[in-house]
Motif scaffolding. Structure first.
Motif, PDB file in Angstrom:
ATOM      1  N   ASP A 289       1.705  -4.393   3.253  1.00  0.00           N
ATOM      2  CA  ASP A 289       1.058  -2.919   2.889  1.00  0.00           C
ATOM      3  C   ASP A 289       0.412  -2.937   1.654  1.00  0.00           C
ATOM      4  OD1 ASP A 289       2.281  -1.675   5.127  1.00  0.00           O
ATOM      5  OD2 ASP A 289       4.125  -2.263   4.575  1.00  0.00           O
ATOM      6  N   ARG A 290      -1.049  -2.662   1.347  1.00  0.00           N
ATOM      7  CA  ARG A 290      -1.659  -2.632   0.156  1.00  0.00           C
ATOM      8  C   ARG A 290      -1.327  -1.533  -0.589  1.00  0.00           C
ATOM      9  NH1 ARG A 290      -7.046  -4.547   3.570  1.00  0.00           N
ATOM     10  NH2 ARG A 290      -6.889  -6.774   3.014  1.00  0.00           N
ATOM     11  N   ASP A 292      -3.748   0.687  -1.468  1.00  0.00           N
ATOM     12  CA  ASP A 292      -4.527   1.451  -1.212  1.00  0.00           C
ATOM     13  C   ASP A 292      -4.080   2.224   0.048  1.00  0.00           C
ATOM     14  OD1 ASP A 292      -5.035  -0.170   0.621  1.00  0.00           O
ATOM     15  OD2 ASP A 292      -7.435  -0.254   0.064  1.00  0.00           O
ATOM     16  N   THR A 294      -3.937   0.772   3.149  1.00  0.00           N
ATOM     17  CA  THR A 294      -4.347  -0.124   4.202  1.00  0.00           C
ATOM     18  C   THR A 294      -3.160  -1.236   4.267  1.00  0.00           C
ATOM     19  OG1 THR A 294      -5.573  -1.618   2.919  1.00  0.00           O
ATOM     20  CG2 THR A 294      -6.673   0.394   3.826  1.00  0.00           C
ATOM     21  N   ARG A 295      -3.520  -1.764   5.569  1.00  0.00           N
ATOM     22  CA  ARG A 295      -2.457  -2.881   5.862  1.00  0.00           C
ATOM     23  C   ARG A 295      -3.244  -4.206   6.090  1.00  0.00           C
ATOM     24  NH1 ARG A 295       1.272  -1.231  11.027  1.00  0.00           N
ATOM     25  NH2 ARG A 295      -0.840  -1.316  11.736  1.00  0.00           N
ATOM     26  N   ALA A 296      -2.680  -5.295   5.760  1.00  0.00           N
ATOM     27  CA  ALA A 296      -3.099  -6.539   6.324  1.00  0.00           C
ATOM     28  C   ALA A 296      -2.066  -7.589   6.542  1.00  0.00           C
ATOM     29  CB  ALA A 296      -3.906  -7.223   5.001  1.00  0.00           C
ATOM     30  N   THR A 356      -9.056  -3.618  13.386  1.00  0.00           N
ATOM     31  CA  THR A 356      -9.941  -3.397  12.224  1.00  0.00           C
ATOM     32  C   THR A 356      -9.329  -3.763  10.935  1.00  0.00           C
ATOM     33  OG1 THR A 356      -9.078  -1.062  12.044  1.00  0.00           O
ATOM     34  CG2 THR A 356     -11.102  -1.310  13.267  1.00  0.00           C
ATOM     35  N   GLU A 357      -7.998  -4.107  11.162  1.00  0.00           N
ATOM     36  CA  GLU A 357      -6.992  -4.657   9.824  1.00  0.00           C
ATOM     37  C   GLU A 357      -7.405  -6.201   9.633  1.00  0.00           C
ATOM     38  OE1 GLU A 357      -3.599  -1.533  10.274  1.00  0.00           O
ATOM     39  OE2 GLU A 357      -3.326  -3.443  11.167  1.00  0.00           O
ATOM     40  N   ASP A 358      -7.260  -6.518   8.153  1.00  0.00           N
ATOM     41  CA  ASP A 358      -7.890  -7.931   7.982  1.00  0.00           C
ATOM     42  C   ASP A 358      -6.560  -8.847   8.230  1.00  0.00           C
ATOM     43  OD1 ASP A 358      -9.976  -6.805   6.671  1.00  0.00           O
ATOM     44  OD2 ASP A 358      -9.461  -6.829   4.844  1.00  0.00           O
ATOM     45  N   GLY A 487      -5.615  -6.805  -1.923  1.00  0.00           N
ATOM     46  CA  GLY A 487      -5.838  -5.465  -2.422  1.00  0.00           C
ATOM     47  C   GLY A 487      -5.316  -5.317  -3.693  1.00  0.00           C
TER      48      GLY A 487
END
Length: 524
Positions: A289-290, A292, A294-296, A356-358, A487
């Motif tokens: 969990d970054r 910003d 977003t998730r990776a 769409t997640e890295d 991130g």
């Protein structure tokens, strides 16, 4: 190639931004693109020269007219004339400079083509030398064993100077020529006539893996199968089912477990070492969990775990390695599914990863093969946004990783496993290869222990940690890529800050022989 001594361990580093060996086509394209820019600059300079002449004539006519205010206008015209003159000179100089750059690019293309031809010539010479060496043993008759022992001693000395990996690559590539030479001069002559081109190394590793896999298909040693996947409860991660482990179990055994990992290459690659400690055939999925919001996702793969049979229930076996090496030719074999790739796909989907997640994949040995194979598979990349792979001790050269996917590839000069792809890794902006020249240690005796220590993942983790403060441009580019993925800023070395906390799930796969059973519709 550059060398970096890190913290006392010697390294050779190839590839990466700031040190890219461009292909001949790219150099020629650059030369073609630069040329028109120079021509445009020259045309601009000519146009400015015409405007300059017009301005000069206008200023002279203005002074001769004697009109009121002519003097003030004349001085303004002269200022404009000076500006045009300066612009014309700069445009002319720029045109000449760009034209010179285009000529240099064209010359560089010629030099690169000559260098490529020289490389091929060297490969041909080595192949001929191997053929002649085999003929020498054959022609020596009863003294052949003595000649062979002398050649073996020379090969050992070369391995001590340059490492076992490169020597193994030469043996794999030149071995057929040598064996043909052992059959005698006539067989050698036939080989020369049939292989007169002595082409470069190409992707012989894929051909060899495909040949072995076809034999396994023909002999029945490998049977087509399908994947069965289950999530491993936290209590089973490091213990037999039902035993549990204090401090590791979660209230819900299927909920993710919070785990701290190091933020550098060593910390991320350590996830593959963790994977060896979970139940056999397991893949680790970490959710990051970054800051910003977003998730990776980070997938960790172990290496080959089962050597007992060709085709075992564990997907990380010899059959799995061959599936990864020949993933681009899957349609030619009975097994149509790359089981480990399917395991990664289902595990990521079960964990909740979106397209769409890295995604980053780490892998050691056979796990590195599967990481590169996934990053080269358009179907896998359509489902998951793979941004980077970190691999160690993996023969992944022949897997065409998609452009834009960053690769950090750790090798050792004595790791013969990495020689199984028959050549050096790509030298590109996206693929950075770090070859360590560490020895196995003062207590290591014999070639077996040397190879074992060279391939050991723990030693590769030490190599990765030693490079965290490297100033090499390729490593710094990797550092930036790791920072972007995590991130956070990558300043201060590959570590780029303190430990990260991820949410971890573990999934175990089984390679079950036979077709996948069809789901039956529920009554009603």
């Amino acid at each position: 190639m550059t060398r970096d001594d890190g913290d006392g361990t010697g390294f050779s580093i190839t590839g990466g931004a700031g040190r890219v060996k461009y292909t001949l086509a790219e150099i020629e394209a650059a030369a073609r693109g630069i040329g028109p820019v120079g021509e445009d600059a020259q045309e601009l300079a000519t146009a400015l020269a015409g405007e300059l002449r017009w301005m000069s004539d206008f200023a002279a006519q203005l002074v001769a007219s004697g009109l009121q205010g002519a003097d003030a206008t004349y001085y303004a015209a002269r200022a404009a004339e000076a500006f045009l003159s300066s612009a014309q000179e700069r445009a002319a100089a720029a045109g000449q400079g760009v034209a010179e750059l285009a000529r240099h690019a064209s010359a560089a293309a010629g030099r690169y083509e000559a260098a490529e031809a020289e490389t091929v010539a060297r490969e041909r010479a080595k192949r001929r030398q191997a053929l002649l060496a085999g003929v020498q043993v054959s022609a020596a008759g009863i003294f052949g064993p003595l000649v062979f022992l002398g050649q073996l001693r020379q090969a050992r000395d070369a391995a001590e100077r340059g490492g076992l990996r490169d020597q193994a690559e030469d043996m794999l590539n030149d071995g057929p020529a040598y064996l043909t030479g052992l059959l005698g001069p006539m067989a050698g002559l036939a080989y020369l006539l049939g292989h007169g081109s002595f082409a470069g190394r190409g992707n012989s590793g894929v051909e060899a893996a495909a040949g072995v896999r076809r034999f396994f298909d023909w002999s029945g040693l490998a049977k087509p199968g399908h994947l069965e996947l289950r999530q491993v409860p936290a209590g089973e991660w490091h213990a037999a089912p039902g035993e549990g482990q204090p401090g590791r179990a979660a209230p819900d055994p299927f909920e993710p477990v919070r785990v701290d990992v190091g933020p550098g290459a060593a910390g991320l690659l350590a996830g593959s070492q963790d994977a060896y400690g979970y139940p056999p055939g397991s893949v680790v999925v970490d959710r990051l969990d970054r800051p910003d919001g977003t998730r990776a996702w980070i997938v960790h793969l172990p290496g080959t775990e089962d050597w007992s049979t060709v085709d075992s229930a564990n997907p990380m076996d010899l059959e799995g390695d061959l599936e990864g090496l020949t993933a681009a030719q899957q349609e030619h074999f009975k097994q149509q599914e790359v089981v480990v790739q399917e395991m990664m796909r289902q595990a990521l989907a079960a964990a909740g990863a979106r397209a769409t997640e890295d995604v980053m994949i780490t892998g050691h040995s056979g796990g590195g093969i599967h990481a590169a194979a996934a990053a080269a598979n358009p179907q896998f990349l359509a489902d998951f946004n793979v941004k980077m792979i970190i691999i160690a001790g993996a023969p992944a050269r022949n897997l065409p990783v998609a452009p834009g996917v960053k690769v950090l590839d750790f090798q050792n000069e004595d790791d013969i496993v990495t020689a199984l792809d028959y050549g050096p890794p790509p030298d590109s902006a996206d693929w950075v290869t770090v070859t360590s020249h560490r020895s196995g240690g003062a207590d290591v005796k014999g070639a077996v222990e040397t190879v074992k220590n060279a391939h050991d993942l723990g030693n590769y983790l030490d190599d990765a940690a030693a490079l965290e403060r490297s100033s090499d441009p390729g490593i710094q580019a990797v550092q930036g890529s790791v920072g972007l993925f995590l991130g956070r800023a990558a300043a201060g070395g590959l570590a780029g800050g303190g430990p990260l906390t991820v949410s971890r799930r573990v999934y175990q796969g089984r390679d079950v022989d036979g077709p996948k059973p069809e789901r039956r519709a529920r009554p009603g």
